[in-house]
Every structure is written in C-alpha cells, then in structure tokens.
Motif scaffolding. Structure first.
Motif, PDB file in Angstrom:
ATOM      1  N   ASP A   1      67.086  25.274  29.937  1.00  0.00           N
ATOM      2  CA  ASP A   1      66.068  25.886  30.545  1.00  0.00           C
ATOM      3  C   ASP A   1      64.802  24.787  30.742  1.00  0.00           C
ATOM      4  O   ASP A   1      64.039  25.396  31.544  1.00  0.00           O
ATOM      5  CB  ASP A   1      65.401  27.127  31.252  1.00  0.00           C
TER       6      ASP A   1
ATOM      7  N   THR B   1      70.234  28.940  25.999  1.00  0.00           N
ATOM      8  CA  THR B   1      69.535  28.630  27.444  1.00  0.00           C
ATOM      9  C   THR B   1      68.524  28.550  27.826  1.00  0.00           C
ATOM     10  O   THR B   1      68.479  27.662  28.308  1.00  0.00           O
ATOM     11  CB  THR B   1      69.959  30.323  27.118  1.00  0.00           C
TER      12      THR B   1
ATOM     13  N   ASP C   1      66.168  34.815  32.220  1.00  0.00           N
ATOM     14  CA  ASP C   1      66.828  33.724  30.517  1.00  0.00           C
ATOM     15  C   ASP C   1      64.378  34.235  29.573  1.00  0.00           C
ATOM     16  O   ASP C   1      64.784  34.536  29.098  1.00  0.00           O
ATOM     17  CB  ASP C   1      66.298  32.632  31.070  1.00  0.00           C
TER      18      ASP C   1
ATOM     19  N   ARG D   1      67.402  33.800  37.812  1.00  0.00           N
ATOM     20  CA  ARG D   1      68.045  33.381  36.254  1.00  0.00           C
ATOM     21  C   ARG D   1      66.894  32.990  35.465  1.00  0.00           C
ATOM     22  O   ARG D   1      66.330  33.718  34.491  1.00  0.00           O
ATOM     23  CB  ARG D   1      68.952  32.285  36.848  1.00  0.00           C
TER      24      ARG D   1
END
Length: 145
Positions: free
Chosen positions: A76, A72, A31, A27
C-alpha cells in the motif's frame, strides 16, 4: 464503478465514494484499520523496527499475521522494508511519509478507544455497550427473574 464514471478513469481521480461497494479506497481503508494494521503502524511510529521487535512488541500477533500485515502495508506504500545485504540478514521496517500521516490520524482513535473501554467491556470482561448492563455471569441466575 458507477455509470457516470468512465471505466478507464484512474482510481486517483475517484474521491468521496467510500460508501460505494466498488470504491478502490475501501481496500486501503481496510488494510489500515485492520486489527493488526493499526497496531503495526503505531508500533512503527517510534522509528524503524526489525521483524522480531514487532513480533515481541505486539501482543497476540502470530508470525503469519505479522508477515502478511507487513507485506500488505508495504504494498500500500505505507510501510517501507529495508533489507541490508549482510549475514545474517538484517531487515527493518519503517513508515513512509504516507504511513506517518495516516498513523498520526489513527492515534486519536486509539486514545479514544483506550479511554472508552468501560463502554465496551462489562465488569466480567465480557462485551457490553453504552446504556447496557454488563452481561450476566454464567453462575449468576438473578437475571432469570
């Protein structure tokens, strides 16, 4: 996770399994390496930027995609959003230490992509690949034989 890793093992302990469908790093990798993720990170490399600066500086990105990408990357831990309590609102985005680290790794990839554009783009601007001829033009029937 695979059978040999207990279900309660923290994700930070699991390394080297990016090829596994259940690897948590996928993931994050997605991203970072998304079309807009790369461009946002590189844009922020020069220092803090306001949302409108990013929107103007990244050709083709929509307001929705910029907002989504920033949220996003902030989630992160790669981008930091700083909002100043003033009117009108003043919000800046900047890279965290991890953001600088990953962006420095992306720069050689971007350089490679820019220098190898002829491998991917034919004379007519359409896609091609190494060792392949450019795709024929619609009005060019010579490829029919």
């Amino acid at each position: 996770m695979s059978d040999d890793i207990p279900a309660n093992t923290p994700a930070t302990v699991i390394r080297g399994r990016v090829m596994s469908a259940d690897c948590p790093s996928r993931r994050l990798l997605g991203d970072i390496t998304s079309k807009w993720g790369v461009l946002v990170l590189v844009s922020l490399r020069g220092g803090p930027r306001r949302w409108s600066e990013l929107l103007r500086g990244i050709g083709g990105i929509s307001e929705k995609m910029l907002a989504q990408t920033l949220r996003t990357l902030e989630g992160d831990g790669i981008v930091l959003r700083e909002a100043r309590p003033v009117v009108p609102p003043h919000v800046e985005y900047r890279l965290t230490a991890a953001g600088h680290e990953v962006t420095d790794l992306l720069l050689p990839l971007l350089d490679w992509a820019e220098t190898h554009v002829p491998l991917a783009v034919g004379e007519d601007g359409g896609p091609t690949g190494e060792g392949q001829a450019a795709a024929p033009r619609v009005d060019d029937r010579s490829w029919l034989g």
